[in-house]
Structure formats: C-alpha cells, structure tokens
Design an enzyme around this catalytic site. Structure first.
Site, PDB file in Angstrom:
ATOM      1  N   CYS A 187       0.862  -1.180   0.000  1.00  0.00           N
ATOM      2  CA  CYS A 187       0.000   0.000   0.000  1.00  0.00           C
ATOM      3  C   CYS A 187       0.897   1.228   0.000  1.00  0.00           C
ATOM      4  O   CYS A 187       1.727   1.380   0.892  1.00  0.00           O
ATOM      5  CB  CYS A 187      -0.889   0.054   1.233  1.00  0.00           C
ATOM      6  SG  CYS A 187      -1.131  -1.510   2.101  1.00  0.00           S
ATOM      7  N   GLU A 233      -7.333   9.277   1.489  1.00  0.00           N
ATOM      8  CA  GLU A 233      -6.864   8.863   0.179  1.00  0.00           C
ATOM      9  C   GLU A 233      -8.004   8.511  -0.769  1.00  0.00           C
ATOM     10  O   GLU A 233      -9.059   8.046  -0.346  1.00  0.00           O
ATOM     11  CB  GLU A 233      -5.985   7.607   0.302  1.00  0.00           C
ATOM     12  CG  GLU A 233      -4.766   7.783   1.179  1.00  0.00           C
ATOM     13  CD  GLU A 233      -3.941   6.508   1.288  1.00  0.00           C
ATOM     14  OE1 GLU A 233      -2.712   6.622   1.447  1.00  0.00           O
ATOM     15  OE2 GLU A 233      -4.530   5.405   1.242  1.00  0.00           O
TER      16      GLU A 233
END
Length: 251
Positions: A99, A162
């Site tokens: 990630c 995000e």
C-alpha cells in the site's frame, strides 16, 4: 491559486519535527504525493509529511494512493505484510501486499490513462518494500478494480485520507523484505485471513479492513471460480467484475 486546505497545510509544515522518528522513514516523508479532489482530479502535489497530518486532513487535504493484492497463481493464496515498527503511520499492523502512493516526483507515475501511473508506482513499491524484482510484476499484468475514498486516523497526529486504487496481481514472486518497511509477511488462504480477522491479537490497517469488509472476499471467490484450464488463477480474468469508473466513498 492554492485551495484553503493546501495553504493551511503549507503553513503547518514548518511546525512538524520528525527528528524523533526513524531516519529512513523520515526521509521518505519528503516524497511528493499527488493531491486530488473527491472525484480524483489531480490538483497539485504535497510532501507525504504534510499529507498525512490529521490537522491538514481535517481541512480536506486528499491524495492519491494504491493497494496491491498479490495472489499466488497456483492456489490463489494472498500475500500479506505486517508493517514495520519503524513506520510513522500504522506501525506493526497487518495489511494487504503493498500500500503506497504514486509520486509527483516521477512523470510515469502521474499517467492517468489505463491507471498507468499507479501501476508503475505499485511495481516500484513492491520492489522497495518486499524486494520483488520489477520484471516479476509487469505493468500490464495488474488488474485495476475500483477506487475508494476513505479517511482513517493512525494516532493523534497522523492519518490517511486517500483515493485508493485497488489493484490485483497474480504472479510467482521472490520476496526479500526490506526490514525497515516490513516486520513479517506470509501467504494466506481466504479462510486463514478470516481467522486472522477474528483473532483479537492481530491489528489491521483501516483501508485493508474496509476493502475486506465490502469487496475482497467476493472478488477472491470470483478469482477462484475463474481458474484457467491449467488450474491457475489469473487477475486479468476479473476485468469488468467491478465498476472502476467512479470513486466509492467509504466510511
């Protein structure tokens, strides 16, 4: 003209001291994320440190990210990582394979056609974090599924906000973990991951829990159902299984 959130972030930048954190992780905080609006339109760039401060997130600062789920072709097991204790955000937590963020620092990672920018970034970070050679993660083998918009605090100071691109990949890879990034890693079956979630001694990153809650297990089942004649699973078989045209806001 910079938005109020960006101007506020710039004003806050000088007040943040990273001297008490791991030196390498502090250095990486200088990398520049791609700022986006809630529709994932790029609107500028800002260093990671500024992007991950809750003071700025609470004023709307939002950046682009990706989450890779790498499956072993022969049996469909998923590669997990446990984030290193040195990580500034979400240390020691289990999460999906990789990630991170496409960076404004690299022209190829700003490409938006066919999600090329995030795919280039994914291959780069799989090498950086897990030591997987880039020739084992070809850009055209990543299968983009969808984008999620989420906000999650890490602790009092840090957090994430995000638009996160979800990428699946099936590949046989060699893993040589970067100890500054990864505390542990392992392959798990669907049942083994479900058991991990039920074990209170394990902690997980918030985006991984959100993706697992709403999407992962259904897509994983579909991946297994769409095995090739060889018996292997292939991420590209999931083309069209999800609506990748919109940003899904998650709570």
């Amino acid at each position: 003209m910079a938005s109020p959130a960006i101007r506020a972030a710039q004003a806050a930048l000088a007040t943040i001291d990273l001297s008490t954190y791991d030196p390498e992780q502090s250095r990486l905080m200088d990398e520049r994320c791609i700022l986006v609006d809630e529709q994932d339109n790029a609107i500028g760039a800002m260093d990671k440190k500024t992007c991950h401060l809750m003071e700025n997130i609470n004023q709307g600062l939002l950046h682009r990210a990706f989450s890779v789920f790498l499956f072993r072709p022969s049996d469909g097991a998923l590669l997990l990582q446990q984030r290193a204790s040195e990580k500034i955000t979400f240390p020691d937590m289990w999460t999906n394979t990789c990630c991170s963020h496409p960076l404004d620092d690299f022209e190829e990672e700003k490409l938006e056609k066919d999600q090329l920018g995030v795919k280039h970034a994914a291959s780069r970070k799989l090498e950086h974090e897990l030591g997987i050679p880039r020739d084992q993660t070809p850009i055209d083998e990543f299968q983009y599924l969808t984008r999620i918009h989420y906000l999650a605090p890490s602790n009092g100071m840090w957090g994430e906000h995000e638009v996160d691109y979800i990428l699946f990949l099936t590949a046989d890879v060699s893993v040589t973990p970067n100890a500054n990034e990864i505390r542990d890693y392992k392959y798990v079956t669907k049942a083994e991951l479900q058991a991990m979630f039920e074990d209170p001694s394990n902690s997980f990153t918030p985006w991984f829990k959100l993706i697992a809650r709403d999407f992962l297990f259904g897509w994983w089942d579909e991946l297994m159902r769409r095995k090739e004649a060889s018996g292997n699973v292939a991420a590209k078989s999931l083309n069209g299984v999800a609506d990748g045209s919109r940003v899904i806001k998650m709570d």
